[in-house]
Design a protein around this motif. Structure first.
Motif, PDB file in Angstrom:
ATOM      1  N   ASP A  30     -32.070   5.308 -21.380  1.00 22.72           N
ATOM      2  CA  ASP A  30     -32.107   3.464 -21.568  1.00 22.72           C
ATOM      3  C   ASP A  30     -32.853   3.472 -22.723  1.00 22.72           C
ATOM      4  N   SER A  31     -32.367   2.583 -23.669  1.00 18.98           N
ATOM      5  CA  SER A  31     -33.124   2.197 -25.019  1.00 18.98           C
ATOM      6  C   SER A  31     -34.319   1.372 -24.737  1.00 18.98           C
ATOM      7  N   GLN A  32     -34.380   0.838 -23.757  1.00 19.55           N
ATOM      8  CA  GLN A  32     -36.013   0.265 -23.619  1.00 19.55           C
ATOM      9  C   GLN A  32     -37.010   0.733 -23.012  1.00 19.55           C
ATOM     10  N   ASP A  33     -36.727   1.514 -21.826  1.00 11.85           N
ATOM     11  CA  ASP A  33     -37.996   2.493 -21.379  1.00 11.85           C
ATOM     12  C   ASP A  33     -37.649   4.055 -21.566  1.00 11.85           C
ATOM     13  N   ASN A  34     -36.585   4.403 -22.069  1.00  9.09           N
ATOM     14  CA  ASN A  34     -36.222   6.072 -22.119  1.00  9.09           C
ATOM     15  C   ASN A  34     -35.823   6.521 -21.155  1.00  9.09           C
ATOM     16  N   SER A  35     -35.792   5.890 -19.886  1.00  8.79           N
ATOM     17  CA  SER A  35     -35.553   6.414 -18.503  1.00  8.79           C
ATOM     18  C   SER A  35     -34.047   7.187 -18.824  1.00  8.79           C
ATOM     19  N   HIS A  47     -27.032   7.043 -25.785  1.00  2.90           N
ATOM     20  CA  HIS A  47     -28.157   5.927 -25.962  1.00  2.90           C
ATOM     21  C   HIS A  47     -27.369   4.642 -25.580  1.00  2.90           C
ATOM     22  N   ILE A  48     -28.005   3.929 -24.583  1.00  2.00           N
ATOM     23  CA  ILE A  48     -27.227   2.689 -23.906  1.00  2.00           C
ATOM     24  C   ILE A  48     -28.195   1.542 -24.358  1.00  2.00           C
ATOM     25  N   SER A  49     -27.588   0.626 -24.485  1.00  2.00           N
ATOM     26  CA  SER A  49     -28.237  -0.907 -24.424  1.00  2.00           C
ATOM     27  C   SER A  49     -28.689  -1.303 -23.399  1.00  2.00           C
ATOM     28  N   GLU A  50     -28.045  -2.005 -22.606  1.00  2.00           N
ATOM     29  CA  GLU A  50     -28.578  -2.352 -21.187  1.00  2.00           C
ATOM     30  C   GLU A  50     -27.241  -2.454 -20.192  1.00  2.00           C
ATOM     31  N   PRO A  51     -27.485  -2.422 -18.945  1.00  2.00           N
ATOM     32  CA  PRO A  51     -26.720  -2.563 -17.879  1.00  2.00           C
ATOM     33  C   PRO A  51     -25.760  -3.731 -18.183  1.00  2.00           C
TER      34      PRO A  51
END
Length: 64
Positions: free
Chosen positions: A7-12, A56-60
């Motif tokens: 996840d690009s926001q929290d690296n999970s 690497h993803i943006s968001e669901p």
């Protein structure tokens, strides 16, 4: 297809079996769906057809 994404926001890390993969040539992005979830992929870090792929993803996104 088994997919491992970061996840690009929290690296999970998110691992799942994608049921459908759609390439959008206009946006140069990939949409992965698994059950009720859909993810828009905007950057591919590594692809390996024989193993897991790191994406690497943006968001669901919401299901169609």
């Amino acid at each position: 297809m088994r997919v491992l994404m970061r996840d690009s926001q929290d690296n999970s890390l998110i691992a799942f079996d994608a049921q459908e993969v759609i390439f959008d040539p206009e946006d140069q992005s990939i949409i992965l769906t698994a059950g009720d979830l859909s993810y828009v992929v905007d950057k591919i870090a590594q692809v390996n057809a024989d193993a897991l792929s790191l994406i690497h993803i943006s968001e669901p996104t919401r299901p169609y």
